[in-house]
Write an enzyme that holds these catalytic residues in place. Structure first.
Site, PDB file in Angstrom:
ATOM      1  N   HIS A 198       5.568   2.819   7.518  1.00 52.01           N
ATOM      2  CA  HIS A 198       4.551   3.569   6.766  1.00 52.01           C
ATOM      3  C   HIS A 198       3.133   3.080   7.060  1.00 52.01           C
ATOM      4  O   HIS A 198       2.196   3.520   6.411  1.00 52.01           O
ATOM      5  CB  HIS A 198       4.844   3.481   5.269  1.00 52.01           C
ATOM      6  CG  HIS A 198       4.926   2.080   4.745  1.00 52.01           C
ATOM      7  ND1 HIS A 198       5.990   1.251   5.023  1.00 52.01           N
ATOM      8  CD2 HIS A 198       4.083   1.352   3.978  1.00 52.01           C
ATOM      9  CE1 HIS A 198       5.801   0.081   4.433  1.00 52.01           C
ATOM     10  NE2 HIS A 198       4.644   0.113   3.800  1.00 52.01           N
ATOM     11  N   TYR A 199       2.970   2.211   8.030  1.00 54.22           N
ATOM     12  CA  TYR A 199       1.637   1.779   8.449  1.00 54.22           C
ATOM     13  C   TYR A 199       1.094   2.798   9.456  1.00 54.22           C
ATOM     14  O   TYR A 199       1.022   2.538  10.659  1.00 54.22           O
ATOM     15  CB  TYR A 199       1.692   0.401   9.095  1.00 54.22           C
ATOM     16  CG  TYR A 199       1.884  -0.754   8.144  1.00 54.22           C
ATOM     17  CD1 TYR A 199       2.117  -0.559   6.791  1.00 54.22           C
ATOM     18  CD2 TYR A 199       1.848  -2.065   8.604  1.00 54.22           C
ATOM     19  CE1 TYR A 199       2.302  -1.634   5.932  1.00 54.22           C
ATOM     20  CE2 TYR A 199       2.029  -3.141   7.755  1.00 54.22           C
ATOM     21  CZ  TYR A 199       2.260  -2.919   6.413  1.00 54.22           C
ATOM     22  OH  TYR A 199       2.436  -3.990   5.573  1.00 54.22           O
ATOM     23  N   GLY A 200       0.737   3.955   8.984  1.00 50.62           N
ATOM     24  CA  GLY A 200       0.256   5.008   9.852  1.00 50.62           C
ATOM     25  C   GLY A 200       1.003   6.300   9.596  1.00 50.62           C
ATOM     26  O   GLY A 200       1.534   6.524   8.505  1.00 50.62           O
TER      27      GLY A 200
ATOM     28  N   THR B 226      -3.078   0.617  12.717  1.00 46.53           N
ATOM     29  CA  THR B 226      -2.577   1.986  12.881  1.00 46.53           C
ATOM     30  C   THR B 226      -2.846   2.880  11.676  1.00 46.53           C
ATOM     31  O   THR B 226      -2.252   3.955  11.566  1.00 46.53           O
ATOM     32  CB  THR B 226      -1.056   1.971  13.155  1.00 46.53           C
ATOM     33  OG1 THR B 226      -0.390   1.196  12.150  1.00 46.53           O
ATOM     34  CG2 THR B 226      -0.758   1.386  14.522  1.00 46.53           C
TER      35      THR B 226
ATOM     36  N   LYS C 188       8.730  -3.365   7.992  1.00 50.28           N
ATOM     37  CA  LYS C 188       9.062  -2.828   6.668  1.00 50.28           C
ATOM     38  C   LYS C 188       9.375  -1.338   6.778  1.00 50.28           C
ATOM     39  O   LYS C 188       8.738  -0.622   7.544  1.00 50.28           O
ATOM     40  CB  LYS C 188       7.892  -3.036   5.699  1.00 50.28           C
ATOM     41  CG  LYS C 188       7.727  -4.476   5.276  1.00 50.28           C
ATOM     42  CD  LYS C 188       6.652  -4.640   4.229  1.00 50.28           C
ATOM     43  CE  LYS C 188       5.267  -4.458   4.802  1.00 50.28           C
ATOM     44  NZ  LYS C 188       4.909  -5.518   5.765  1.00 50.28           N
TER      45      LYS C 188
END
Length: 332
Positions: free
Chosen positions: A60-62, A27, A91
Site C-alpha cells: 500500500h506504499y503507492g 513511491t 507489509k
C-alpha cells in the site's frame, strides 16, 4: 530504559546492520512529492552501500501499479548481485481505504500479489500484516502465513502495531521473524506497554519505524508555519496541529541541546536513542546526504540517555499518533 544492542543482528537468519531503510516516501502518489525511479534506485543503493540492508516497504506504499514491490523489481533487475545482501520486509493484507484484511483468503491473495510483482527478482524475506484484522483471530492469520513460509512464498512472518499479548499468541503458532512498531522519543510507548520486553524475551527482532517522529526530530520545524499548509502531517497528524505544536516543540529543543553538544544532527541523536532500546530504526529519506548520515549509528552515553529520559518525563507529547479510525488499529 536503555538495554543497548549488538551492532549486528539477524532477521530470518540473515545478518542486518544496526540501521535499516524505510521506503514509504519513495513511491507515494500525488499530492506527495514525486521521486523519480532512477533517483529512488540511487537512494536505495546509497543506503545499502552504507550498511543499511534491512529494507522495509509495503504493497500500500503507492498505487497498485507503482508501489514498493514494483520499485524492488526494478532495483534487483538493475542490481541482481544485491538480492542476497538485502533483507526485504514487505507489509500487506491492508488497504488505506478499507483497513486490514487478515482472513486466509486475503492474506494468500496479498502474498501472491507481492510474489507475482517481484517476478523472482527477489524473495520476500519477511511478510508483515500491516495491521491486525479485528474480525479475524490472530491465530488464524498466522496459521496461513506459516503455510506460506512452508511453501517458500515468504521467508518469515512479521507483525506490525501489535500488543504484547498478540505477539505471544502469534509466536505460539509459528516463530515470529520481526515485529514492526513506531518507536521514537515522540513515541516511547512500546517501552512501557510490554511490547519491547516481550520481543526481547522471545528473541524477536524489533523494527522501529518513524524514529525521527515523522520529521519532528530533524529540527526543521520551529513553528507550525514551517510546515506548508497542505503538508500531510499538518492536515492529518494530531501532533503537528497548531494546538499541540508548541508543547511538542519543547522535547525537540531538549534533544537539540544534546545534538549541539555532540556536534550531531538532532535526527542522529533520535536514531541512536531508538537503537539503544534494542530496536532496528528504519529512517526514510529522499535526500541522498540524509540517507548517508542516517545510516551511520551515533553513540549516546548513559548520562545522555538519562538526560533524554528526564526530557521525556518533563515534556509529555501532545496529540495522538494518527487520530481517527487509524488510531484504533494501533497496538492491537
Amino acid at each position: 530504559m536503555s538495554i543497548g544492542r549488538a551492532a549486528l543482528t539477524r532477521v530470518c537468519g540473515k545478518p542486518v546492520g544496526p540501521i535499516g531503510y524505510g521506503m514509504l516516501g519513495l513511491t507515494l502518489p500525488a499530492p506527495f512529492p514525486e521521486v523519480k525511479r532512477d533517483d529512488a534506485l540511487n537512494l536505495l543503493k546509497k543506503a545499502l552501500d552504507q550498511g543499511a540492508n534491512l529494507w522495509n516497504g509495503g504493497i500500500h506504499y503507492g498505487t497498485p501499479d507503482a508501489n514498493s514491490l514494483h520499485l524492488m523489481r526494478h532495483y534487483f533487475e538493475k542490481y541482481p548481485e544485491d538480492a542476497e545482501k538485502v533483507v526485504l520486509s514487505i507489509k500487506g493484507a491492508f488497504s488505506i481505504k478499507t483497513g486490514p484484511a487478515g482472513s486466509p483468503e486475503a492474506i494468500r491473495a496479498s502474498v501472491e500479489e507481492a510474489f507475482g510483482v517481484l517476478g523472482g527478482e527477489k524473495t520476500i524475506d519477511v511478510f508483515e500484516m500491516a495491521r491486525v484484522d479485528p474480525n479475524t483471530p490472530i491465530e488464524t492469520s498466522v496459521k496461513v502465513l506459516a503455510e506460506l513460509v512452508k511453501e517458500g512464498k515468504i521467508g518469515g512472518i512479521g507483525l506490525s502495531e501489535v500488543s504484547a499479548s498478540t505477539i505471544r499468541k502469534a509466536h505460539a503458532i509459528h516463530p515470529i521473524a520481526a515485529v514492526e512498531i513506531e518507536l521514537s522519543l515522540f513515541t516511547p510507548d512500546p517501552l512501557k506497554n510490554g511490547i519491547m520486553d516481550t520481543c526481547h524475551e522471545l528473541g524477536i527482532p524489533v523494527i522501529g519505524y518513524s524514529p525521527v517522529g515523522r520529521g519532528w526530530l530533524t529540527g526543521q520545524f520551529k513553528k507550525v508555519e514551517d510546515l506548508p499548509a497542505n503538508d500531510f502531517r499538518r492536515t492529518h497528524f494530531p501532533r503537528f496541529k497548531a494546538e499541540a505544536f508548541d508543547q511538542n516543540r519543547k522535547l525537540v529543543v531538549a534533544v537539540e541541546k544534546i545534538a549541539e553538544r555532540k556536534d550531531l544532527k538532532t535526527s542522529q541523536v533520535a536514531i541512536a536513542w531508538v537503537a539503544r532500546q534494542g530496536a532496528i530504526p528504519i529512517p526514510g529519506s529522499t535526500n541522498p546526504e540524509r540517507v548517508e548520515m542516517n545510516s551511520h549509528l551515533s553513540e549516546l552515553t548513559d548520562g545522555e540517555m538519562l538526560e533524554l529520559r528526564e526530557a521525556l518525563d518533563t515534556f509529555p507529547i501532545a496529540g495522538e499518533r494518527y487520530g481517527g479510525a487509524h488510531e484504533k488499529l494501533l497496538n492491537a
